[in-house]
Design an enzyme around this catalytic site. Structure first.
Site, PDB file in Angstrom:
ATOM      1  N   ALA A  18      44.749  35.814  41.049  1.00 12.95           N
ATOM      2  CA  ALA A  18      43.614  34.881  41.016  1.00 12.95           C
ATOM      3  C   ALA A  18      42.455  35.295  41.912  1.00 12.95           C
ATOM      4  O   ALA A  18      41.530  34.525  42.100  1.00 12.95           O
ATOM      5  CB  ALA A  18      44.085  33.478  41.397  1.00 12.95           C
ATOM      6  N   SER A  19      42.481  36.509  42.451  1.00 13.18           N
ATOM      7  CA  SER A  19      41.387  36.887  43.349  1.00 13.18           C
ATOM      8  C   SER A  19      40.114  37.248  42.590  1.00 13.18           C
ATOM      9  O   SER A  19      39.041  37.319  43.167  1.00 13.18           O
ATOM     10  CB  SER A  19      41.807  38.040  44.265  1.00 13.18           C
ATOM     11  OG  SER A  19      42.162  39.163  43.488  1.00 13.18           O
ATOM     12  N   ILE A  22      39.865  36.695  35.196  1.00 15.00           N
ATOM     13  CA  ILE A  22      40.355  35.542  34.441  1.00 15.00           C
ATOM     14  C   ILE A  22      41.127  34.572  35.344  1.00 15.00           C
ATOM     15  O   ILE A  22      40.948  33.357  35.256  1.00 15.00           O
ATOM     16  CB  ILE A  22      41.227  36.027  33.250  1.00 15.00           C
ATOM     17  CG1 ILE A  22      40.314  36.633  32.166  1.00 15.00           C
ATOM     18  CG2 ILE A  22      42.061  34.896  32.668  1.00 15.00           C
ATOM     19  CD1 ILE A  22      41.042  37.369  31.054  1.00 15.00           C
ATOM     20  N   LYS A  42      47.183  40.208  45.192  1.00 21.61           N
ATOM     21  CA  LYS A  42      47.500  41.333  46.047  1.00 21.61           C
ATOM     22  C   LYS A  42      46.346  41.696  46.978  1.00 21.61           C
ATOM     23  O   LYS A  42      46.552  42.273  48.025  1.00 21.61           O
ATOM     24  CB  LYS A  42      47.804  42.513  45.117  1.00 21.61           C
ATOM     25  CG  LYS A  42      48.739  43.546  45.670  1.00 21.61           C
ATOM     26  CD  LYS A  42      49.193  44.518  44.578  1.00 21.61           C
ATOM     27  CE  LYS A  42      48.038  45.321  44.069  1.00 21.61           C
ATOM     28  NZ  LYS A  42      48.100  45.837  42.756  1.00 21.61           N
ATOM     29  N   ASP A  74      52.305  40.541  45.943  1.00 24.86           N
ATOM     30  CA  ASP A  74      52.460  41.573  44.933  1.00 24.86           C
ATOM     31  C   ASP A  74      53.648  41.097  44.108  1.00 24.86           C
ATOM     32  O   ASP A  74      54.768  40.998  44.630  1.00 24.86           O
ATOM     33  CB  ASP A  74      52.763  42.915  45.616  1.00 24.86           C
ATOM     34  CG  ASP A  74      52.950  44.057  44.628  1.00 24.86           C
ATOM     35  OD1 ASP A  74      53.296  43.786  43.457  1.00 24.86           O
ATOM     36  OD2 ASP A  74      52.763  45.217  45.033  1.00 24.86           O
ATOM     37  N   TYR A 169      52.295  49.927  27.596  1.00 23.07           N
ATOM     38  CA  TYR A 169      51.490  48.730  27.860  1.00 23.07           C
ATOM     39  C   TYR A 169      51.904  47.592  26.921  1.00 23.07           C
ATOM     40  O   TYR A 169      52.098  46.456  27.345  1.00 23.07           O
ATOM     41  CB  TYR A 169      49.994  49.034  27.696  1.00 23.07           C
ATOM     42  CG  TYR A 169      49.116  47.805  27.786  1.00 23.07           C
ATOM     43  CD1 TYR A 169      49.027  47.080  28.976  1.00 23.07           C
ATOM     44  CD2 TYR A 169      48.374  47.368  26.688  1.00 23.07           C
ATOM     45  CE1 TYR A 169      48.236  45.942  29.065  1.00 23.07           C
ATOM     46  CE2 TYR A 169      47.571  46.233  26.778  1.00 23.07           C
ATOM     47  CZ  TYR A 169      47.502  45.529  27.962  1.00 23.07           C
ATOM     48  OH  TYR A 169      46.721  44.396  28.047  1.00 23.07           O
TER      49      TYR A 169
END
Length: 419
Positions: A18-19, A22, A42, A74, A169
């Site tokens: 959330a830093s 989105i 992180k 993390d 991915y």
């Protein structure tokens, strides 16, 4: 009173990653209602290319009326997850109401080009991190009346197209979606578990790194995801096990004008991965692996005109930066079919001694044929358009050896340092 309309007032929302991007957008939307936000991310020190830390995000959240608890997490480390969960319940009254699994790692590389370190990072952050964070929060979510888990992950689409270019991915993202499938059923009646995915590319710092500068005009703002997430949180626990596309849920909510979410209203948007709702783009991708599409006859080529302009200039610069080492390391002949101003057939020979570039067909059979517009070609060689994104969005068609096409991408990165 206004308070009754603030659906998430006093709720505790635990958001990974959330830093920025989105995750932060969802946090700010909930914070405007007066929610408590646990920023589990992180970044504790600013990164040169990716702005924002858990502390700057906390300031923004408090500024719009939320309460913030920044936690360095993390999601690969289960102790860091459980510490953050303990801090959250201690600080905000014993329960977690909403968990958003947003933290994610991406590398759009094929099997032989993905180092084990990147494979582990994607599997551990995306699938395992989502699983462990959910596991740690579930006992506290069970005590909530709201009780939502939302994973930022795609609908499970088993079209091989989505596995072909970036298998690791896709597996790692689909792992998050499988958590939705399993946990929605397992906790039915207690916790709503859903997935949310954008219909189009979303403009974030990560997207700039992936797509190169200039990509943003083809993206929507993060607000569309925040608004879609908020409309999911308002739904009852019985709304569970859904794979939601942002635009679809907002249409159901009565949103008609999506221009407000566009970075450049009216500009064509880049479809996001894993969605087959864009047949034209998909067809372009499929065609790029086959012959000339039917219905397009070969037009007689006009006689070659004198080559001036950006394409020739680009090839001149490329030629100047060729070295024996580059040729030794590449060992491939590339042919470019360019449409538009200064178009035509050009080649880049990285097989014969010293290498060669020029107008017309190469003397040896090309290993890779790339078709694109001259504009996109110039953008690609000057680093403004990443080949991966050009290919994903259907601007670049590739016939021939995909691994050699990826080699060229690496080469361009080295050249861009000089261009």
């Amino acid at each position: 009173s206004l308070f009754c309309c603030r659906k998430l007032a006093g709720c505790t929302v635990f958001i990974t990653g959330a830093s920025r991007g989105i995750g932060k957008a969802i946090a700010l939307k909930a914070a405007k209602d007066g929610a408590n936000i646990v920023i589990a991310a992180k970044t504790t020190q600013a990164h040169p290319k990716l702005p924002g830390t858990i502390y700057t995000a906390a300031e923004e959240i408090e500024a719009v009326g939320g309460k913030a608890l920044p936690c360095a997490v993390d999601v690969r480390d289960e102790h860091q997850i459980s510490n953050a969960v303990e801090k959250a319940v201690e600080r905000f009254g014993g329960r977690i109401d909403i968990l958003v699994n947003n933290a994610s790692a991406i590398s759009l590389t094929n099997t032989l080009e993905t180092p084990t370190k990147r494979v582990d990072l994607m599997m551990n952050v995306n699938t395992r991190g989502t699983y462990l964070t959910s596991k740690a929060c579930i006992p506290y979510l069970k005590k909530s009346k709201i009780a939502h888990i939302l994973n930022l992950s795609p609908p499970l689409n088993l079209n091989p197209l989505w596995f072909k270019q970036h298998c690791a991915y896709t597996i790692a993202k689909y792992g998050m979606s499988m958590c939705v499938l399993g946990m929605a059923e397992e906790f039915k009646g207690e916790i709503a578990v859903n997935a949310l995915w954008p219909k189009t590319a979303i403009h974030t710092a990560a997207m700039d790194m992936l797509g190169g500068s200039g990509i943003e005009s083809q993206c929507r703002k993060v607000d569309i995801i925040a608004d879609a997430a908020y409309s999911i949180f308002k739904k009852p626990k019985s709304f569970t096990g859904n794979f939601i596309i942002d635009e679809n849920i907002l249409r159901e909510e009565g949103v008609k004008n999506f221009d407000v979410y566009a970075i450049k209203p009216g500009h064509p948007l880049l479809p996001d991965f894993f969605l087959d709702e864009h047949p034209d783009t998909i067809i372009k991708k499929v065609e790029s692996h086959g012959a000339v599409p039917e219905g397009k006859e070969e037009k007689p080529q006009p006689p070659p005109k004198p080559h001036s302009g950006a394409v020739e200039e680009t090839f001149r610069i490329v030629k100047d930066s060729l070295t024996d080492d580059v040729v030794k390391a590449t060992q491939a002949v590339y042919q470019f079919e360019l449409s538009g101003e200064d178009g035509g057939t050009w080649f880049l020979d990285l097989k014969s001694k010293g290498g060669n570039v020029g107008y017309g067909e190469p003397s040896d059979q090309a290993d890779v044929v790339m078709s694109m517009s001259t504009d996109d070609f110039v953008k690609m060689f000057s680093g403004k358009l990443k080949p991966t994104m050009a290919f994903m969005s259907g601007k670049l068609k590739i016939k021939g050896n995909m691994a050699l096409a990826i080699k060229l991408e690496k080469l361009m990165n080295q050249m861009n340092a000089r261009l």
